[in-house]
Structures are given as C-alpha cells and as structure tokens.
Scaffold this active site. Sequence first.
Site, PDB file in Angstrom:
ATOM      1  N   LYS A  91      36.418  37.510  47.561  1.00  0.00           N
ATOM      2  CA  LYS A  91      36.878  37.571  46.069  1.00  0.00           C
ATOM      3  C   LYS A  91      36.224  38.088  45.249  1.00  0.00           C
ATOM      4  O   LYS A  91      36.525  38.294  44.049  1.00  0.00           O
ATOM      5  CB  LYS A  91      36.899  35.923  45.930  1.00  0.00           C
ATOM      6  CG  LYS A  91      37.760  35.156  47.084  1.00  0.00           C
ATOM      7  CD  LYS A  91      39.121  35.563  47.166  1.00  0.00           C
ATOM      8  CE  LYS A  91      39.911  34.842  48.208  1.00  0.00           C
ATOM      9  NZ  LYS A  91      40.170  33.377  47.828  1.00  0.00           N
ATOM     10  N   ASP A  92      34.786  38.405  45.341  1.00  0.00           N
ATOM     11  CA  ASP A  92      34.156  39.195  44.212  1.00  0.00           C
ATOM     12  C   ASP A  92      34.569  40.551  44.034  1.00  0.00           C
ATOM     13  O   ASP A  92      34.412  41.279  42.938  1.00  0.00           O
ATOM     14  CB  ASP A  92      32.631  39.418  44.932  1.00  0.00           C
ATOM     15  CG  ASP A  92      31.726  38.048  44.930  1.00  0.00           C
ATOM     16  OD1 ASP A  92      31.839  37.228  43.863  1.00  0.00           O
ATOM     17  OD2 ASP A  92      30.858  38.084  45.925  1.00  0.00           O
TER      18      ASP A  92
END
Length: 496
Positions: A112-113
């Site tokens: 998700k980063d």
Amino acid sequence: MNYTSTRNNTLSVTSGFAIANGISTEGGLFVPTDIPKVTAEFIESLVPMTYIERARKVLSLYLTDFTDEEIDEDTAGAYSTGFTHEKVAPLVNLHDNVNILELWHGPTCAFKDMALQLLPYLLTGSAEKMSDGKEIVILVATSGDTGKAALEGFKDVPGTKILVFYPSDGVSAMQKLQMTTQEGHNVGVCAIRGNFDDAQTGVKSIFTDPAVREALDKNNMAFSSANSINWGRLVPQIVYYFSAYADMIASGQITNGEKINFTVPTGNFGNILAAFYAMEMGLPVNKLICASNANNVLTEFINTGRYNRLRQFHTTVSPSMDILISSNLERLLFHLSGDNSEETKALFSSLSQNGEYTVSTEMLEKIQKVFAAGCCDDSETKQTIGNTFRENGYLCDPHTGVAINVYNAYREKTGDTTPTVIVSTASPYKFSPAVLEGLGENIVTDDEFEKMAALDSISGVPAPAKLTSLWGASPRFTDICEKEDMQNVVFSMLDI
C-alpha cells in the site's frame, strides 16, 4: 483526460476532482473516460529509467490537469525517501522465468506504500484546485495494510485529518500495533466489532449520506478517501506493472513485445485492476491470475460469472484478503459493459439488496479472456511458504504464499509457461507467526517480537527496522465501537 462515474456516465470531471472527492455522490467510482494507449517505443523508453522517472511518465498520461512540475515534485517526494531498496519495487527471480515483484520496501512494509506515499501529494494538490480551502477529512476502512500506510502517508499533512477503522479481530497483531501506535496530530484509529466488509460498508455509507456531507460543509470540511475506491490510490499502482515489465526486458528474460503473466493476491480487486489498466494501455499481458484465500468469492465469480457475498466469512493468516465485497470489481464491469452505468448500477444494486448478481454470458467471456483465478486455504498457504523457502531460498508472507500456490496450480493445470511476475504484497515479518508455522517451527511464545526474532534467526533474512522499532511501543488508540456507531466516532473526532 476526464473521468466519469460507474453509476452515472453523464458525469465528466477532472482527475483533481475525482481524487479530491474520492467517490461520486451517487455512490459510483470514478474511472477514466478513455484509457490512454502506449507504444512499444514508450515501453522501451522505460527500461533505463529509475522508478521515479517511470512513475512520472505513466502518471502524466492520466493526471492531465497536473503540471509536469507538480508530477515531478509529487513523485520525487513519494519515492526518493522512505523506501529501503534503491529500485523501490525490485524484481527478484524465483526460478526459471518466474519472478517476484517486491512491493513492500516502503515505510510500513506493505504494498500500500506504493500508492499511499504518493496520494497525500495528489490529494492536497487536488484539494487546492477543487476544495476552496476546505479541510480534507480522509476516512479509511482497512483489512490491515491500508490503514497503517494511509496513516503514515497523511500524518501531519497540513489541511487534512484521517480516521481509520479496522476489524477488531481481523488484522494481524503486527498490523494492529502499527496502526494503534501511529504518531501525528491529525490521525485517529478505531476498531469496530465486525469484519472488513462491515467497515467498508460503513465508510461508504458515511461518504454518501447527504446529512453528513452537509454537516461537514458547514464546518468547512470535505470528505475524501485513501481506500482504493479513490482513483488517486489506484493510478499509482499502474506504474509498477510497467516497471516490472521494463525490468524483465533489462534482465534479458523477455524482449519488448513478448507477453507475460501477472499473478496477484487480491481481496478488494484494486491491485489486479491496476494490472488490467496497464494491459488495456498496451502492456503485453497474456493472463492476469487472481489469487484468493479461503474467502474465494472472486475465484467463484471469475470461474462462473456469479458473485455471491452470502457465504461463510473466514478469518485467515492472509487477513488483507479477508474480503467478501470487492469494491474495485465495479470499475472492471463498467469498462467491460461498454461504459454502461445503468447495467453497472443494476448489478451492484442487486449485490446490495440480494447479496449476489450474475453477469451475462457475453460479460463472462470477456472476463475469462483476460483473467484466471484460483484459491487456497491456510494449510496450503503455510505449506507453500515452507516449500518456497526450502526449494528456492525465498521467504514470503502469507499473501504472497497464496499467490505462489495459485500460480503453481494454474501452471500445472494449463501448461502455460509464459514468463510470469508474482506480486508480493507484504514483508513476511508482518506475519511472523504464520510464516514460522509454514517453516515447520513451533515457537512457544505469544510475544510477536520474540517470534520475529526467531524468524530472523532461523531464516537468515533480516527483519525490517521499521517493525523491530515497534518493540515496547504503547498504543495511542484503544477505542472500539459497534459498526452502527461509526458516524458518531467520525463526528467526535471532528468535534462536530
């Protein structure tokens, strides 16, 4: 490049509007009205580039109301610091022509980063264009990784507040600790008694409630989202599929124009949908293989055309995939229907009211031309983790274990030996207990950090400092609410 809604195709808005608002007022998701096409020369030009340079080139095709200078600043801000690998999203050869795309070298050790380090830049830039100085309130429902990545991305960002809801018993101990210890003056975290689908449904309900929007407007606030329902969360994910293909060319595994497969572990369908957009743009893709855990609603849908959320919900060792309502599937069906918002609206109205829908034979044929699907349970996931480490020397987390298992089954069933990239979504150290079990190790302790240390010692793969630094940290956020009370929690945080 303009955007419309999956439930109202008469809309036409800019990317800034779509990102700032997150979701359309009638509940539809924003999608590009036309998917940009790229040439072989475009793909070839990516090969010598850094990840940041690749991101700039791909994103500029979609974010046409952002200047080149804005995109340059945003991508540099997102990816030049905070990632522990110089390539940001490195490609690692597993064996033969099978590769692992590691997307977890960012600050929260999860894929998700890749989007949520960029989204704060896109969202604040969009807000400046669209929101007339309103404070942006970001609501997030998480099955584990999105919550921490969003909190980390938006902490102390001026003009924003962020509130994350997570299922109290539906995330790993490490995921929970990452969220509840989050620093920042503008952040909030609350558990709910329920599962991820309850959290996601609650957030979407709050988003589309006219009375809630009116209350925010009176207080000079506006909602947006950091979930993958927000186009600003999804569009950065398209980049790493182009990047992986360029790296395969650079390594000599393929020549430009040769098709490859992608195997993607997915619950909310966002990660694999980004691969679909890349393919529609012209990236040479043979098959997109959708990998699910015991919550196999997507496997059944892709294989039969029937989507049925009325089934047993399983809490698994791959919690980020413990989802029965895959929001981003709506975008795919809208595109495959020929941008028919009435057909899309009818399908998802049936899902809401009846718990299921079935697509037409024509639609199913379109889906199966692009996608394959498979699933495995926890015991098979753990076995795959152990086998992969023993046979290939590669340590993977349970979500990646699901993907490897499903890919192996697909290859054996079909005989398809097309060069393949398997998407790895999290560090194994976010799920140390399950990974240890996969390796056949019985560590008698309930302490998450003792298990992390044991995994480090046994595997010889160093634990990420971002996780080991949490040892001894005390939670800031301990609240838990009923799913019916989520709106009250939002109002309490905002003091309205």
